[in-house]
Design an enzyme around this catalytic site. Structure first.
Site, PDB file in Angstrom:
ATOM      1  N   ASP A 230       0.924  -1.121   0.055  1.00 33.81           N
ATOM      2  CA  ASP A 230      -0.111  -0.005   0.027  1.00 33.81           C
ATOM      3  C   ASP A 230       0.906   1.234   0.014  1.00 33.81           C
ATOM      4  O   ASP A 230       1.950   1.171   0.336  1.00 33.81           O
ATOM      5  CB  ASP A 230      -0.825   0.055   1.202  1.00 33.81           C
ATOM      6  CG  ASP A 230      -1.948  -0.994   1.252  1.00 33.81           C
ATOM      7  OD1 ASP A 230      -2.189  -1.477   0.199  1.00 33.81           O
ATOM      8  OD2 ASP A 230      -2.526  -1.404   2.217  1.00 33.81           O
ATOM      9  N   ARG A 231       0.288   2.193  -0.365  1.00 35.01           N
ATOM     10  CA  ARG A 231       1.124   3.381  -0.629  1.00 35.01           C
ATOM     11  C   ARG A 231       1.751   3.976   0.765  1.00 35.01           C
ATOM     12  O   ARG A 231       2.930   4.420   0.749  1.00 35.01           O
ATOM     13  CB  ARG A 231       0.180   4.754  -1.124  1.00 35.01           C
ATOM     14  CG  ARG A 231       0.598   5.985  -1.035  1.00 35.01           C
ATOM     15  CD  ARG A 231      -0.052   7.130  -1.633  1.00 35.01           C
ATOM     16  NE  ARG A 231       0.558   8.185  -2.431  1.00 35.01           N
ATOM     17  CZ  ARG A 231       0.027   8.849  -3.475  1.00 35.01           C
ATOM     18  NH1 ARG A 231      -1.198   8.968  -3.765  1.00 35.01           N
ATOM     19  NH2 ARG A 231       0.864   9.950  -3.938  1.00 35.01           N
TER      20      ARG A 231
END
Length: 377
Positions: A211-212
Site C-alpha cells: 500500500d502507498r
C-alpha cells in the site's frame, strides 16, 4: 538484458542505498564560423572569426552559423571533447582489468582510476568491476569522459539486483504502481527508468504490491517469465513474510491467529465476511513485541496475501493500525500508517537459492515506548 553477477548463495540484506550508472557522454562541438559578409573576406577572415570569437560562435546578418573544423592541436580542449571512444575487440576470454592493462600500456592504478570514473563500457554498458568477465566478440570502449551520474531514486533503496529480480525498500507515501494513467511518482516508474539507462528495451514487472502508506521490502521481476514463475508459485517460493504493525490499544494476548474470508465493497474497502467460504480466505499470525495502554507493537506473519489483509484483521482484533482511519483508527500521532514489511524471504526463481532481506523497525514505531526496553531488531 543486462548481465549482472547473480547471487550464488543465501543472501541477507539490510537497507543499503544503491547508486546506478549510465552511458558515457560524448562531447559535442560548440565552435562555428559565420559566412563572410563581403567578397573581400577570405580564408584569413574565416580563421580570425573562428579563433577570436570568445564563445567560439559568431553571427552575421542573422543567418545561421555553420560549424567550423575543430582544432586538432594536442592541447586543444575542443579536440579532447570531440574525440570518439577508443574501441578494442575481445578475441579471447579474459577479465576486464587484465584486458585493459594489455591494451592501454598504462599502470595498474591508472587503469583502476579509468574504471572507477565510469570511462569503460563493454558493448555500450558502463562497467566498473575489475573482474568483469569478457568473452570473444565483445567490444570494449574507453571514453575520454566519465559516465553521467545516475539520477537519484526517490523513496527507494535498492537492496539487491541481478538479471532476474530487483528487491527494494520502499518508503511510506510512495505508490508501488499507479492505479491509472496518472503521472504520479511510483516505485515502478523509477525502476523502469533505472533498468532502461543501460538498455532501452529493458523492463520490470510487478510481482506483489505494498500500500502507498506501507513501507518495507518488495520485489519486482525483470522479465514476464520470472514474474509468472514467482506469482504462480508464490506460496512455495516465499518462505517468510514478516511485518511490524503499530496498533492502537493494549493487545491482551501475547500471540494469536486471525482467520476470515475477505470481500470488497463497491467503495473498494475490504471487510471480513461473517459467512465461511464467502470471499478469499485470509490467515494472519501475530506476536506482541511491546505494549502499553495506548499502543502495541506486533510482529505479523502472513499465511495468505490478500488485499489490505493485515489492516482488516487488526480492525477485527479490535486494535486497528495506528493512523489507519479507513479501518477504524482514531490516532494520527504517527503521521503515517503504522505498517512496515520488515522481512521477505524467498527462493530465487533462477538460482534456487534462499534469499532473505530484512530491514529495521521504523523509529517512529518505537516512539510510544520511549524509556522502555526496545524490542529486538
Amino acid at each position: 538484458m543486462n548481465k549482472r553477477k547473480r547471487s550464488t548463495g543465501s543472501t541477507s540484506a539490510k537497507g543499503k542505498s544503491y547508486g546506478g550508472s549510465s552511458q558515457p557522454r560524448s562531447g559535442r562541438s560548440n565552435a562555428s564560423s559565420s559566412k563572410p559578409s563581403s567578397p573581400r573576406s577570405g580564408n584569413a577572415a574565416k580563421q580570425a572569426s573562428a579563433s577570436h570569437s570568445p564563445a567560439g560562435v559568431t553571427k552575421s546578418g542573422g543567418k545561421a552559423a555553420k560549424p567550423a573544423a575543430a582544432s586538432k592541436r594536442p592541447g586543444s580542449a575542443h579536440y579532447r571533447k570531440s574525440e570518439p571512444p577508443r574501441q578494442y575487440k575481445v578475441t579471447e576470454p579474459d577479465e576486464l582489468l587484465h584486458f585493459l592493462l594489455k591494451h592501454l600500456k598504462s599502470g595498474r592504478n591508472a587503469v583502476k582510476s579509468i574504471l572507477g570514473r565510469g570511462q569503460v563500457s563493454v558493448d555500450e554498458k558502463v562497467v566498473t568491476k575489475f573482474n568483469e568477465p569478457l568473452t570473444p566478440g565483445q567490444t570494449v570502449f574507453i571514453s575520454k569522459e566519465g559516465a553521467v551520474a545516475a539520477p537519484s531514486l526517490t523513496g527507494i533503496n535498492i537492496l539487491h539486483e541481478d538479471d532476474d529480480i530487483i528487491v527494494i525498500r520502499k518508503e511510506a507515501g510512495l505508490l508501488s504502481i499507479a492505479a491509472d494513467k496518472s503521472d504520479d511518482l511510483t516505485a515502478y516508474r523509477q525502476l523502469m527508468a533505472h533498468v532502461r539507462r543501460t538498455n532501452p528495451l529493458n523492463r520490470i514487472f510487478v510481482v506483489h504490491r505494498l500500500d502507498r502508506d506501507t513501507s518495507g521490502v518488495m520485489m519486482f521481476a525483470k522479465s514476464e517469465e520470472v514474474q509468472q514463475q514467482l506469482q504462480d508459485n508464490w506460496k512455495e517460493n516465499v518462505q517468510d513474510r514478516v511485518y511490524v504493525a503499530l496498533v492502537e490499544g493494549a493487545v491482551a494476548q501475547e500471540e494469536g491467529t486471525i482467520s476470515s474470508w475477505l470481500k470488497e465493497t463497491k467503495t473498494l474497502k475490504m471487510y471480513s465476511s461473517p459467512r465461511p467460504n464467502d470471499g478469499q480466505h485470509a490467515i494472519t499470525h501475530y506476536k506482541r513485541l511491546k505494549s502499553n495502554r495506548e499502543f502495541s507493537l506486533l510482529e505479523v506473519r502472513l499465511e495468505t496475501g490478500r488485499k489490505n489483509q493485515i489492516r482488516v484483521h487488526m480492525e477485527d482484533l479490535g486494535h486497528p493500525i495506528a493512523g489507519d482511519r479507513k479501518y477504524g483508527a482514531r490516532t494520527r500521532d504517527l503521521g503515517r500508517l503504522g505498517l512496515h514489511a520488515r522481512v521477505l524471504s524467498f527462493i530465487h526463481p533462477t538460482t534456487g537459492k534462499l534469499m532473505t532481506f530484512e530491514t529495521d523497525i521504523p523509529k517512529p514505531f518505537l516512539y510510544p515506548f520511549r524509556g522502555e526496553t526496545a524490542p529486538e531488531q
